[in-house]
Design an enzyme around this catalytic site. Structure first.
Site, PDB file in Angstrom:
ATOM      1  NE  ARG A  61      -3.854   0.044   1.900  1.00  0.00           N
ATOM      2  CZ  ARG A  61      -4.663   0.549   2.837  1.00  0.00           C
ATOM      3  NH1 ARG A  61      -4.693  -0.007   4.027  1.00  0.00           N
ATOM      4  NH2 ARG A  61      -5.407   1.569   2.596  1.00  0.00           N
ATOM      5  CG  ASN A  94      -8.754   8.997   3.634  1.00  0.00           C
ATOM      6  OD1 ASN A  94      -9.558   8.124   3.993  1.00  0.00           O
ATOM      7  ND2 ASN A  94      -9.086   9.960   2.808  1.00  0.00           N
ATOM      8  CG  HIS A 111      -8.287   5.911  11.274  1.00  0.00           C
ATOM      9  ND1 HIS A 111      -9.324   5.612  10.420  1.00  0.00           N
ATOM     10  CD2 HIS A 111      -8.870   6.101  12.490  1.00  0.00           C
ATOM     11  CE1 HIS A 111     -10.453   5.582  11.086  1.00  0.00           C
ATOM     12  NE2 HIS A 111     -10.219   5.897  12.335  1.00  0.00           N
TER      13      HIS A 111
HETATM   14  N1  APR Z   1     -16.687  10.133  -4.416  1.00  0.00           N
HETATM   15  C1  APR Z   1     -17.331  10.300  -3.225  1.00  0.00           C
HETATM   16  N2  APR Z   1     -17.554   9.282  -2.352  1.00  0.00           N
HETATM   17  C2  APR Z   1     -17.099   8.057  -2.704  1.00  0.00           C
HETATM   18  C3  APR Z   1     -16.436   7.802  -3.925  1.00  0.00           C
HETATM   19  C4  APR Z   1     -16.225   8.906  -4.793  1.00  0.00           C
HETATM   20  N3  APR Z   1     -15.608   8.764  -5.971  1.00  0.00           N
HETATM   21  N4  APR Z   1     -16.131   6.463  -3.982  1.00  0.00           N
HETATM   22  C5  APR Z   1     -16.596   5.918  -2.843  1.00  0.00           C
HETATM   23  N5  APR Z   1     -17.195   6.865  -2.083  1.00  0.00           N
HETATM   24  C6  APR Z   1     -17.835   6.703  -0.775  1.00  0.00           C
HETATM   25  C7  APR Z   1     -18.560   5.382  -0.614  1.00  0.00           C
HETATM   26  O1  APR Z   1     -19.910   5.529  -1.040  1.00  0.00           O
HETATM   27  C8  APR Z   1     -18.465   5.157   0.900  1.00  0.00           C
HETATM   28  O2  APR Z   1     -19.571   5.742   1.565  1.00  0.00           O
HETATM   29  O3  APR Z   1     -16.801   6.719   0.179  1.00  0.00           O
HETATM   30  C9  APR Z   1     -17.190   5.909   1.293  1.00  0.00           C
HETATM   31  C10 APR Z   1     -16.044   4.979   1.619  1.00  0.00           C
HETATM   32  O4  APR Z   1     -16.425   4.231   2.739  1.00  0.00           O
HETATM   33  P1  APR Z   1     -15.399   3.193   3.369  1.00  0.00           P
HETATM   34  O5  APR Z   1     -14.839   2.334   2.283  1.00  0.00           O
HETATM   35  O6  APR Z   1     -16.116   2.562   4.534  1.00  0.00           O
HETATM   36  O7  APR Z   1     -14.185   4.074   3.902  1.00  0.00           O
HETATM   37  P2  APR Z   1     -14.162   4.955   5.205  1.00  0.00           P
HETATM   38  O8  APR Z   1     -15.522   5.493   5.546  1.00  0.00           O
HETATM   39  O9  APR Z   1     -13.067   5.922   5.049  1.00  0.00           O
HETATM   40  O10 APR Z   1     -13.738   3.863   6.323  1.00  0.00           O
HETATM   41  C11 APR Z   1     -13.501   4.354   7.621  1.00  0.00           C
HETATM   42  O11 APR Z   1     -12.749   2.155   8.273  1.00  0.00           O
HETATM   43  O12 APR Z   1     -11.583   0.332   7.569  1.00  0.00           O
HETATM   44  C12 APR Z   1     -11.546   1.412   8.410  1.00  0.00           C
HETATM   45  O13 APR Z   1      -9.665   2.568   9.183  1.00  0.00           O
HETATM   46  C13 APR Z   1     -10.409   2.298   8.028  1.00  0.00           C
HETATM   47  O14 APR Z   1     -10.343   4.706   7.881  1.00  0.00           O
HETATM   48  C14 APR Z   1     -11.101   3.558   7.530  1.00  0.00           C
HETATM   49  C15 APR Z   1     -12.420   3.529   8.255  1.00  0.00           C
END
Ligand code: APR
Length: 239
Positions: A61, A94, A111
Site C-alpha cells: 500500500r 485516511n 488513523h
Molecule cells: N466520491 C465520493 N464518495 C465516494 C467515492 C467517490 N468517488 N467512492 C466511494 N465513495 C464513498 C462510498 O460511497 C463510501 O460511503 O466513500 C465511502 C467509503 O467508505 P469506506 O470504504 O467505509 O471508507 P471509510 O468510511 O473511510 O472507512 C472508515 O474504516 O476500515 C476502516 O480505518 C479504516 O479509515 C477507515 C475507516
C-alpha cells in the site's frame, strides 16, 4: 469587509475522497487484498500472528502511494484552507498523504499515516517511505525487531482525539466527505455536532452514508465533482 459566513470549518474525510485518485476504499468492491478482508489485516492480533503478512500488506500500500496524486477534491479543500478567512481543519480517516500533497496544512490523521512507522519498543515515530520488516532495527533505540506501521488498527485508540473534540465543539460548519459512517469514533462526529445544535452539517458522498439522516444538507455524486462545486459556492458566499 464581509464577515465569513462560517468561522470554524471542520472537514471529516474518508477513503471516498481518494477513490478517484486510484486508492481503493474499504467497503467497496476493492476492499479485499490477496483474499484477505482488510479488517483481518489491520489488527494488532494479525500483526502478532503473522507480522510478515502485515508488513507485506502495508509495503504494497505504501508503494501504491507513489503511483497516485491528489484529485480535484483534495485540491478544492486546500484552496478553501488558503482562501477562507476563518479556520479550516481536515480530520481525515485516511492514511494516504494526498491532502498534504494537495497543499492542505491543517490536517489531523486520526488513523495514522502510511508514510510513518513507529518503534514498538521506544515508540519513536519516523517518516518512512521504504519497506518495513522484522529484520530492521529501530534507528533510535536499535531494538530489533522493532518497527510497525504508524497506523491505528482496529481495537486501538485513534490519534488526536482531544484536538478533534475541541474542533468539533467550536465548529460552525461540519462537512463529511467520502466516508461510509461505518467506523467509530469518526462515525459519531455528526451526532456530537447535532447534539450541540450550533453547526451547519453537510454530507458530500457518492451515496447516503449510515449517518445521512443526521445531516442538514447532503449532496451525492463523485467527490471530484461535488467537492469543488461546494467549495466554490462557500467561497463565493463568504467573499
Ligand atoms: N466520491 C465520493 N464518495 C465516494 C467515492 C467517490 N468517488 N467512492 C466511494 N465513495 C464513498 C462510498 O460511497 C463510501 O460511503 O466513500 C465511502 C467509503 O467508505 P469506506 O470504504 O467505509 O471508507 P471509510 O468510511 O473511510 O472507512 C472508515 O474504516 O476500515 C476502516 O480505518 C479504516 O479509515 C477507515 C475507516
Amino acid at each position: 469587509m464581509k464577515v465569513p459566513h462560517y468561522q470554524n470549518i471542520v472537514i471529516l474525510t474518508g477513503a471516498g475522497i481518494s477513490a478517484e485518485s486510484g486508492l481503493a476504499t474499504f467497503r467497496g468492491d476493492g476492499g479485499l487484498w490477496e483474499g484477505h478482508n482488510v479488517m483481518d489485516v489491520a489488527t494488532p492480533e494479525a500483526f502478532r500472528r503473522d507480522p510478515v503478512m502485515v508488513h507485506r500488506f502495508y509495503n504494497e500500500r505504501r508503494k501504491d502511494l507513489f503511483k497516485v496524486k491528489p484529485n480535484p477534491a483534495h485540491k478544492a479543500l486546500a484552496r478553501l484552507e488558503g482562501k477562507h478567512k476563518g479556520e479550516v481543519i481536515i480530520v481525515t480517516q485516511n492514511i494516504d498523504n494526498l491532502h498534504q500533497l494537495a497543499g492542505s496544512k491543517n490536517v489531523l490523521h486520526m488513523h495514522g499515516e502510511m508514510l510513518k512507522v513507529r518503534c514498538r519498543q521506544c515508540h519513536q515515530v519516523f517518516d518512512w517511505e521504504g519497506d518495513t520488516s522484522e529484520h530492521l532495527a529501530c534507528p533510535s533505540c536499535q531494538a530489533k525487531p522493532a518497527l510497525r506501521p504508524h497506523i491505528v488498527w482496529f481495537n486501538e485508540v485513534p490519534f488526536h482525539m482531544e484536538e478533534i473534540e475541541v474542533a468539533l465543539y467550536t465548529a460552525d460548519l461540519f462537512v463529511s466527505i467520502g466516508t461510509s459512517g461505518a467506523v467509530y469514533p469518526a462515525a459519531g462526529f455528526i451526532s456530537m455536532i447535532r447534539s450541540m445544535g450550533k453547526a451547519h452539517s453537510v454530507e458530500l458522498n457518492l451515496e447516503p452514508s449510515e449517518g445521512q439522516s443526521l445531516f442538514a444538507e447532503t449532496h451525492y455524486g463523485k467527490a471530484t465533482k461535488i467537492v469543488p462545486a461546494f467549495v466554490d459556492k462557500l467561497l463565493k458566499e463568504t467573499g
